[in-house]
Design a protein around this motif. Structure first.
Motif, PDB file in Angstrom:
ATOM      1  N   MET A  83      34.393 -13.056  54.765  1.00  0.00           N
ATOM      2  CA  MET A  83      34.018 -13.468  53.406  1.00  0.00           C
ATOM      3  C   MET A  83      33.798 -12.220  52.557  1.00  0.00           C
ATOM      4  SD  MET A  83      31.146 -16.337  52.583  1.00  0.00           S
ATOM      5  CE  MET A  83      29.743 -15.408  51.986  1.00  0.00           C
ATOM      6  N   ALA A  84      34.391 -12.205  51.355  1.00  0.00           N
ATOM      7  CA  ALA A  84      34.281 -11.014  50.498  1.00  0.00           C
ATOM      8  C   ALA A  84      32.854 -10.870  49.982  1.00  0.00           C
ATOM      9  CB  ALA A  84      35.247 -11.141  49.327  1.00  0.00           C
ATOM     10  N   ILE A 125      27.489  -6.796  59.653  1.00  0.00           N
ATOM     11  CA  ILE A 125      27.363  -8.136  59.063  1.00  0.00           C
ATOM     12  C   ILE A 125      26.755  -9.069  60.105  1.00  0.00           C
ATOM     13  CG2 ILE A 125      28.660 -10.132  58.190  1.00  0.00           C
ATOM     14  CD1 ILE A 125      30.648  -8.217  56.947  1.00  0.00           C
ATOM     15  N   LEU A 126      25.793  -9.865  59.670  1.00  0.00           N
ATOM     16  CA  LEU A 126      25.117 -10.827  60.545  1.00  0.00           C
ATOM     17  C   LEU A 126      25.481 -12.221  60.057  1.00  0.00           C
ATOM     18  CD1 LEU A 126      23.188 -10.301  62.904  1.00  0.00           C
ATOM     19  CD2 LEU A 126      21.273 -10.604  61.332  1.00  0.00           C
ATOM     20  N   LYS A 127      25.969 -13.089  60.964  1.00  0.00           N
ATOM     21  CA  LYS A 127      26.353 -14.449  60.572  1.00  0.00           C
ATOM     22  C   LYS A 127      25.472 -15.463  61.290  1.00  0.00           C
ATOM     23  CE  LYS A 127      31.170 -13.132  59.863  1.00  0.00           C
ATOM     24  NZ  LYS A 127      32.550 -13.264  60.324  1.00  0.00           N
ATOM     25  N   GLU A 146      19.319 -12.662  71.697  1.00  0.00           N
ATOM     26  CA  GLU A 146      18.787 -13.634  70.753  1.00  0.00           C
ATOM     27  C   GLU A 146      19.950 -14.314  70.028  1.00  0.00           C
ATOM     28  OE1 GLU A 146      15.782 -14.682  70.332  1.00  0.00           O
ATOM     29  OE2 GLU A 146      14.340 -13.125  69.816  1.00  0.00           O
ATOM     30  N   LYS A 147      19.717 -15.543  69.569  1.00  0.00           N
ATOM     31  CA  LYS A 147      20.746 -16.226  68.785  1.00  0.00           C
ATOM     32  C   LYS A 147      20.198 -16.518  67.393  1.00  0.00           C
ATOM     33  CE  LYS A 147      24.159 -19.867  68.790  1.00  0.00           C
ATOM     34  NZ  LYS A 147      24.734 -21.033  69.459  1.00  0.00           N
ATOM     35  N   ILE A 148      20.991 -16.144  66.376  1.00  0.00           N
ATOM     36  CA  ILE A 148      20.616 -16.427  64.989  1.00  0.00           C
ATOM     37  C   ILE A 148      20.956 -17.888  64.706  1.00  0.00           C
ATOM     38  CG2 ILE A 148      21.013 -15.829  62.558  1.00  0.00           C
ATOM     39  CD1 ILE A 148      19.935 -13.412  63.945  1.00  0.00           C
ATOM     40  N   GLY A 149      19.942 -18.701  64.459  1.00  0.00           N
ATOM     41  CA  GLY A 149      20.203 -20.109  64.151  1.00  0.00           C
ATOM     42  C   GLY A 149      20.746 -20.259  62.742  1.00  0.00           C
ATOM     43  N   ARG A 150      19.892 -19.947  61.761  1.00  0.00           N
ATOM     44  CA  ARG A 150      20.293 -20.012  60.352  1.00  0.00           C
ATOM     45  C   ARG A 150      19.826 -18.759  59.646  1.00  0.00           C
ATOM     46  NH1 ARG A 150      16.850 -24.954  58.993  1.00  0.00           N
ATOM     47  NH2 ARG A 150      17.539 -24.663  56.847  1.00  0.00           N
ATOM     48  N   LEU A 151      20.496 -18.441  58.546  1.00  0.00           N
ATOM     49  CA  LEU A 151      20.089 -17.309  57.707  1.00  0.00           C
ATOM     50  C   LEU A 151      19.682 -17.836  56.341  1.00  0.00           C
ATOM     51  CD1 LEU A 151      22.868 -14.699  58.558  1.00  0.00           C
ATOM     52  CD2 LEU A 151      20.456 -14.506  59.148  1.00  0.00           C
ATOM     53  N   GLU A 188      17.075 -20.437  50.349  1.00  0.00           N
ATOM     54  CA  GLU A 188      18.464 -20.837  50.081  1.00  0.00           C
ATOM     55  C   GLU A 188      19.270 -20.437  51.305  1.00  0.00           C
ATOM     56  OE1 GLU A 188      22.111 -18.765  47.662  1.00  0.00           O
ATOM     57  OE2 GLU A 188      20.080 -18.347  46.982  1.00  0.00           O
ATOM     58  N   GLU A 189      19.975 -21.390  51.896  1.00  0.00           N
ATOM     59  CA  GLU A 189      20.721 -21.109  53.125  1.00  0.00           C
ATOM     60  C   GLU A 189      21.998 -20.336  52.796  1.00  0.00           C
ATOM     61  OE1 GLU A 189      21.974 -23.277  57.274  1.00  0.00           O
ATOM     62  OE2 GLU A 189      20.604 -24.232  55.881  1.00  0.00           O
ATOM     63  N   ILE A 190      22.283 -19.313  53.612  1.00  0.00           N
ATOM     64  CA  ILE A 190      23.516 -18.528  53.444  1.00  0.00           C
ATOM     65  C   ILE A 190      24.229 -18.448  54.792  1.00  0.00           C
ATOM     66  CG2 ILE A 190      22.733 -17.143  51.470  1.00  0.00           C
ATOM     67  CD1 ILE A 190      21.971 -14.927  53.441  1.00  0.00           C
ATOM     68  N   LYS A 191      25.529 -18.204  54.754  1.00  0.00           N
ATOM     69  CA  LYS A 191      26.318 -18.170  55.987  1.00  0.00           C
ATOM     70  C   LYS A 191      26.276 -16.799  56.663  1.00  0.00           C
ATOM     71  CE  LYS A 191      27.689 -22.386  55.934  1.00  0.00           C
ATOM     72  NZ  LYS A 191      26.958 -23.282  56.835  1.00  0.00           N
ATOM     73  N   GLU A 192      26.208 -15.735  55.836  1.00  0.00           N
ATOM     74  CA  GLU A 192      26.184 -14.393  56.417  1.00  0.00           C
ATOM     75  C   GLU A 192      25.409 -13.437  55.529  1.00  0.00           C
ATOM     76  OE1 GLU A 192      30.429 -13.538  56.660  1.00  0.00           O
ATOM     77  OE2 GLU A 192      30.227 -12.173  54.959  1.00  0.00           O
ATOM     78  N   ALA A 193      24.943 -12.371  56.153  1.00  0.00           N
ATOM     79  CA  ALA A 193      24.209 -11.324  55.435  1.00  0.00           C
ATOM     80  C   ALA A 193      24.858  -9.986  55.764  1.00  0.00           C
ATOM     81  CB  ALA A 193      22.751 -11.322  55.867  1.00  0.00           C
TER      82      ALA A 193
END
Length: 696
Positions: A1-2, A334-336, A350-355, A364-369
């Motif tokens: 994602m750009a 990048i963290l997704k 560890e597992k990232i559930g949501r960001l 506000e939910e985002i797909k990646e950081a």
């Protein structure tokens, strides 16, 4: 994602200041001017967006650092508003650890106050570039020049004034921009707080503005040598060039650009936002973050999306809607959501559930950081404050943050026996969120002891227990965190020899135990010549000796500090020596050393500032003298006096109530930890007697 925002257009900034300097008011104006909020929230109405906790709204103070995201001149600002009260200093500490730049807010009347110094030193520790906003320019007694001189004297800063005021106190109506040489005039009465007018400088202020601009250029000459030459030759120095030099100086920590205004009256905040964009660094402008790889070598991670992921967990929070939140600063990669990451501090996956992007307590939910972002992650089970999350194929551990030691202990008991388990679980959760809050069980009395940075800190904890966890608890009397140290150097023997059937135990050491300057902590060194004590036992001796010191000294059983232990001789047995035997020998030697080295008890001394009307000065000073306080200075303020003193924490419990009654509620005070100092012998005897009585 750009990428939505180039990393060069990102600013990770915080707002730091002394209590009541106007941090949250400034934050609220920033949110309004950047379009995040459509209404200005006020602290005194309990409506501030960034003060979202019930306790913050009730008390009109900031307790927890709140994060939000906004935009100004196409730059994304990740903003953290931090508390000003010393009891919540860990919130400032953890924020500064992950921020790239800071806006330091000063009160134009109060100047550089005690907590201003504390937060400034915290920013120094992490080498964070700063700009300063001298707020409350409309107040009676406002004196920005005094504030500038105090910044030089107390903070060793190099302030560079970018504006001068038009009018003073209640006649403060605008600013002169010294770079553009234009006047910014705010209307006296307007329904639109965004309105201002840019005009030519009033004729009566032109000479003052020219002199101030000359001072600005001279102040920047250390950063750019060619600047002063051009100026002396009469060449016009463009505002763009001055901005470039100011930016460089700010990022290199060589100067602090100064802005003026009154956030409450909506004056000076837009130019301050311009200053954030113009002078504070993006993640690309600062040094790549460094950490240690598993083999102990230093590795850097550039602020680049293509680099291996590296992030620092800097805050934990329980959210009633989404559960356990872990705030992360992403330094590289990048963290997704859904990604598996490696906690290199604890060596666990560890597992990232949501960001989530946070806005105070909304999300506000985002797909990646991406690199440079500050986000919250849901689903991390084993990560705590200061842990590093990274790519398992390229692990590294980032520098942890400095966590201050608690200065006050209080016994806590549940109101009913049925709530004991609930209390333990709730305290464990609060302790995981706040590293400066500690919980332990007193083995001798069976009581639960909570420790923190001050009475207010622990009061808020107990309040949260009731509101968030529905656990009611009784507080005991406050206890001071005393320490012990020694006054002279001694050499002592530690000998642990046991012969039983089969293999025995043999550990024999000679230790030099000596005092260190205040604040040094415990230090262990070896100076063994030859092989009298084999190297494989050196670490065990240190562990035994230092653990004995931590368990308590010989006077009152308080933890020992500011002591250096050196292993310089000893002997061993080919068969019977072991790490355990040498650890016991080190412990025995340390105990003997503490007995012989003239142990004394240390108490926490607080730095105190009391602002009181003139007529109550005598009563205030008399009361402080009765509390074993030492008055250091008495300064004149507009219509009041400021008493600066050093006071033992033990005698300051309940001081706020006493001060209110002595001054009819008109005096205010601030207090912060200063240092540990030796307790007078007569008081030390009382403290030891009380401790012994409690044990029996």
């Amino acid at each position: 994602m750009a990428r939505q925002v180039p990393i060069a257009n990102t600013r990770n900034i915080g707002i730091i200041a002394h209590i009541d300097a106007g941090k949250t008011t400034t934050s609220e104006r920033i949110l309004f001017y950047t379009g995040v909020s459509t209404k200005i929230g006020e602290v005194h109405d309990g409506q501030a967006v960034m003060d979202w906790m019930e306790q913050e709204q009730e008390r009109g103070i900031t307790i927890t650092s709140a994060a939000t995201t906004c935009f100004w001149r196409k730059r994304r600002l990740n903003l953290i508003d931090t508390p000003g009260h010393v009891d919540f200093t860990i919130e400032v500490e953890r924020s500064l650890r992950v921020l790239d730049g800071v806006v330091a807010v000063f009160c134009a009347v109060g100047g550089v106050q005690p907590q201003s110094e504390t937060v400034w030193r915290q920013a120094d520790r992490y080498h964070v570039p700063r700009i300063a906003f001298i707020n409350k320019m409309d107040r009676l007694g406002a004196n920005y020049q005094k504030c500038l001189s105090e910044m030089v004297e107390r903070l060793s800063a190099k302030p560079i004034l970018t504006q001068i005021p038009i009018g003073a106190e209640e006649k403060f109506e605008g600013l002169i921009d010294l770079l553009e040489m234009k006047a910014i005039i705010y209307p006296k009465k307007s329904d639109d707080p965004t309105k201002f007018e840019t005009t030519e400088i009033p004729a009566g202020l032109l000479d003052e503005a020219k002199l101030a601009r000359t001072n600005l250029i001279e102040g920047l000459a250390d950063i750019d040598d060619s600047l002063i030459e051009d100026f002396l030759e009469g060449k016009e120095v463009e505002a763009k060039r001055l901005r470039s030099i100011l930016r460089r100086g700010c990022i290199e920590l060589k100067c602090v650009p100064i802005f003026l205004g009154s956030a409450f009256k909506n004056k000076g905040v837009q130019p301050l936002l311009d200053g954030v964009v113009d002078y504070l660094p993006s993640p690309l402008d600062i040094k790549p973050v460094e950490g240690l790889t598993p083999d102990g070598s230093l590795a850097a991670r550039p602020a680049d999306d293509a680099a291996p992921v590296a992030a620092l967990a800097f805050k934990l929070m329980s959210d009633p809607f989404v559960g356990h939140l872990t705030f992360l600063r992403i330094y590289s990669g990048i963290l997704k959501s859904g990604d598996q990451v490696y906690n290199s501090t604890r060596e666990k996956k560890e597992k990232i559930g949501r960001l989530l992007k946070m806005h105070a307590n909304k999300r506000e939910e985002i797909k990646e950081a991406e690199a440079g972002d500050i986000v919250a992650a849901v689903g991390l089970k084993n990560s705590s404050t200061g842990d590093t999350l990274c790519d398992e194929r390229e692990p590294l551990v980032l520098e942890r943050m400095h966590i201050p030691e608690p200065v006050i202990h209080i016994a806590l008991t549940p109101k009913s026996k049925d709530e004991q388990d609930k209390l333990g679980a709730a305290l464990a959760k609060l302790a995981s969120e706040d590293p400066s809050f500690r919980v332990r069980s007193d083995k001798e009395t069976g009581e639960t002891i909570i420790s923190g940075m001050g009475e207010l800190h622990l009061e808020i904890i107990v309040d949260r227990l009731l509101r968030e966890f529905k656990v009611a608890a009784n507080l005991g009397a406050p206890q001071v965190a005393y320490r012990e140290t020694i006054t002279k150097s001694v050499e002592v023997e530690g000998r642990h020899v046991r012969q039983t059937g089969g293999r025995g135990q043999y550990g024999h050491v000679w230790l030099r135990v000596e005092p260190l300057p205040p604040g040094s902590g415990l230090v262990y060194e070896t100076a063994v010549v030859g092989g009298t004590v084999p190297k494989e036992y050196h670490a065990a001796v240190g562990e035994g000796a230092l653990e004995a010191a931590r368990r308590g000294g010989v006077r009152g059983g308080f933890p020992v500090t500011d002591v250096k232990v050196t292993l310089f001789d000893g002997s061993f047995h080919e068969v019977d020596s072991s790490e355990m035997a040498f650890s016991v020998a080190g412990s025995l030697g340390m105990k003997e050393g503490l007995k012989k080295a003239g142990s004394i008890i240390l108490e926490p001394i607080m730095d105190l500032e009391v602002v009181t009307p003139e007529e109550y000065v005598g009563d205030v000073i008399g009361d402080l003298n009765a509390r074993r306080a030492r008055v250091n200075s008495l300064d004149a303020l507009a219509g009041a006096r400021m008493v600066k003193a050093s006071a033992p924490l033990a005698s300051m419990f309940g001081y706020s109530t006493e001060l209110r009654s002595k001054t009819q509620g008109r005096a205010t005070f601030s207090m912060q930890f200063g240092s540990y100092q030796s307790l007078p012998e007569n008081v030390a005897a009382e403290v030891v007697a009380q401790r012994e009585a409690k044990k029996s």
